[in-house]
Design a protein around this motif. Structure first.
Motif, PDB file in Angstrom:
ATOM      1  N   ARG A  98      -9.952   2.795  -6.622  1.00 58.59           N
ATOM      2  CA  ARG A  98      -8.772   3.544  -6.169  1.00 58.59           C
ATOM      3  C   ARG A  98      -7.738   2.597  -5.582  1.00 58.59           C
ATOM      4  O   ARG A  98      -8.007   1.887  -4.600  1.00 58.59           O
ATOM      5  CB  ARG A  98      -9.187   4.574  -5.129  1.00 58.59           C
ATOM      6  N   LEU A  99      -6.558   2.641  -6.173  1.00 59.73           N
ATOM      7  CA  LEU A  99      -5.458   1.782  -5.758  1.00 59.73           C
ATOM      8  C   LEU A  99      -4.725   2.429  -4.582  1.00 59.73           C
ATOM      9  O   LEU A  99      -4.627   3.648  -4.508  1.00 59.73           O
ATOM     10  CB  LEU A  99      -4.514   1.647  -6.946  1.00 59.73           C
ATOM     11  N   ASP A 100      -4.188   1.601  -3.680  1.00 61.58           N
ATOM     12  CA  ASP A 100      -3.449   2.200  -2.567  1.00 61.58           C
ATOM     13  C   ASP A 100      -1.984   2.427  -2.929  1.00 61.58           C
ATOM     14  O   ASP A 100      -1.536   2.094  -4.033  1.00 61.58           O
ATOM     15  CB  ASP A 100      -3.641   1.407  -1.268  1.00 61.58           C
ATOM     16  N   CYS A 101      -1.253   3.028  -1.991  1.00 58.43           N
ATOM     17  CA  CYS A 101       0.089   3.545  -2.286  1.00 58.43           C
ATOM     18  C   CYS A 101       1.059   2.458  -2.715  1.00 58.43           C
ATOM     19  O   CYS A 101       1.965   2.717  -3.505  1.00 58.43           O
ATOM     20  CB  CYS A 101       0.639   4.305  -1.077  1.00 58.43           C
ATOM     21  N   ASP A 102       0.910   1.249  -2.190  1.00 58.76           N
ATOM     22  CA  ASP A 102       1.822   0.189  -2.636  1.00 58.76           C
ATOM     23  C   ASP A 102       1.155  -0.781  -3.602  1.00 58.76           C
ATOM     24  O   ASP A 102       1.732  -1.819  -3.937  1.00 58.76           O
ATOM     25  CB  ASP A 102       2.499  -0.529  -1.452  1.00 58.76           C
ATOM     26  N   ALA A 107      -3.829  -3.181  -2.754  1.00 56.43           N
ATOM     27  CA  ALA A 107      -5.213  -3.146  -2.282  1.00 56.43           C
ATOM     28  C   ALA A 107      -5.969  -2.131  -3.123  1.00 56.43           C
ATOM     29  O   ALA A 107      -5.392  -1.135  -3.578  1.00 56.43           O
ATOM     30  CB  ALA A 107      -5.275  -2.761  -0.804  1.00 56.43           C
ATOM     31  N   LEU A 153      -9.681   0.097  -3.332  1.00 51.61           N
ATOM     32  CA  LEU A 153     -10.925   0.560  -2.724  1.00 51.61           C
ATOM     33  C   LEU A 153     -11.938   0.754  -3.838  1.00 51.61           C
ATOM     34  O   LEU A 153     -11.681   1.493  -4.794  1.00 51.61           O
ATOM     35  CB  LEU A 153     -10.687   1.885  -1.985  1.00 51.61           C
ATOM     36  N   CYS A 195      -1.085   7.887   5.371  1.00 52.63           N
ATOM     37  CA  CYS A 195      -0.195   7.276   4.375  1.00 52.63           C
ATOM     38  C   CYS A 195       1.253   7.719   4.558  1.00 52.63           C
ATOM     39  O   CYS A 195       1.516   8.899   4.850  1.00 52.63           O
ATOM     40  CB  CYS A 195      -0.684   7.649   2.977  1.00 52.63           C
ATOM     41  N   HIS A 196       2.170   6.779   4.325  1.00 50.40           N
ATOM     42  CA  HIS A 196       3.587   7.093   4.470  1.00 50.40           C
ATOM     43  C   HIS A 196       4.077   8.085   3.415  1.00 50.40           C
ATOM     44  O   HIS A 196       5.161   8.644   3.544  1.00 50.40           O
ATOM     45  CB  HIS A 196       4.426   5.804   4.402  1.00 50.40           C
ATOM     46  N   CYS A 242      -4.203   6.264   1.891  1.00 49.67           N
ATOM     47  CA  CYS A 242      -3.361   5.528   0.944  1.00 49.67           C
ATOM     48  C   CYS A 242      -4.052   5.339  -0.410  1.00 49.67           C
ATOM     49  O   CYS A 242      -3.391   5.055  -1.406  1.00 49.67           O
ATOM     50  CB  CYS A 242      -3.039   4.139   1.506  1.00 49.67           C
ATOM     51  N   PHE A 243      -5.362   5.480  -0.449  1.00 49.35           N
ATOM     52  CA  PHE A 243      -6.128   5.166  -1.673  1.00 49.35           C
ATOM     53  C   PHE A 243      -6.304   6.438  -2.515  1.00 49.35           C
ATOM     54  O   PHE A 243      -7.406   6.955  -2.647  1.00 49.35           O
ATOM     55  CB  PHE A 243      -7.476   4.554  -1.308  1.00 49.35           C
TER      56      PHE A 243
END
Lengths: 138, 138
Positions: free
Chosen positions: A86-90, A93, A95, B105-106, B112-113
């Protein structure tokens, strides 16, 4: 329950294009036990490492010290099988939900995060389950 | 259940001396919901951010883009209260068990993930719970 390998190189390439690798070509990877939720370790991946991980379902990192792909468990046998990535919002990173064989930490502990910073000082939360010389040879 | 603040500056200094900050003076920090085990976000800390977090029990990161301390939730109200801080085996990453108020998360999502990399493509696992303009003002 493990991840279906992503066998199509074009799809992997499309997915990898979403990842924001840093100036060194790396992203941070956090491995979490999919069943217990325990955070096991933090390491790094380059594009080739994440590509291989998605293609094979076996977690492969990039070793910054050895500057090469690091197939987790290739010496110790303590492999990580991918359950979900799982990719983060930006996008810098990832997971990794994994099935951890044995222990994640080179010290022989289940997790690398075993030192708590507390008012009574640095507290070691668990002993090694396996001696490092058993993991890696004396 | 939240962390006891570490009020003694000398003890904090001793604990911080165990941390292997990188060439930029930073370590990676992973925030995990202490109750559900959900990994919420990944960010960075410098020595001052970790010192403040241990001293106050309120999580403070270092913003690499703004080059300043980032008290999580100072604009959005979505603060993180520290439950436990755990250093990894080589001291260059810290796991923060936290009590997350609202969303981490923003984008307004709990974590975020939220983007899974799967054979069917990039799968968004959850919608925002709060609109970003509610979190941060339009």
């Amino acid at each position: 329950m493990t991840a279906q390998p992503i066998t199509d190189p074009a799809l992997r390439s499309t997915l990898l294009d979403r990842v924001a690798f840093n100036a060194d070509g790396l992203i941070t990877a956090v491995a979490q036990d999919h069943a217990t939720g325990e955070v096991l370790m933090l390491a790094w991946m380059n594009r080739a490492a994440l590509d291989e991980t998605l293609a094979t379902g076996r977690v492969c990192y990039f070793s910054r010290s050895r500057k090469s792909l690091w197939r987790k468990g290739e010496r110790s046998g303590q492999v990580q099988t991918l359950v979900d990535a799982r990719l983060d919002c930006d996008g810098d990173a990832v997971l990794l939900l994994v099935e951890q064989k044995g222990v994640a930490c080179h010290t022989g502990r289940r997790t690398c995060f075993y030192t708590a910073l507390r008012p009574e000082g640095a507290v070691e939360l668990m002993p090694p389950e396996i001696a490092p010389d058993v993991l890696y040879g004396a």
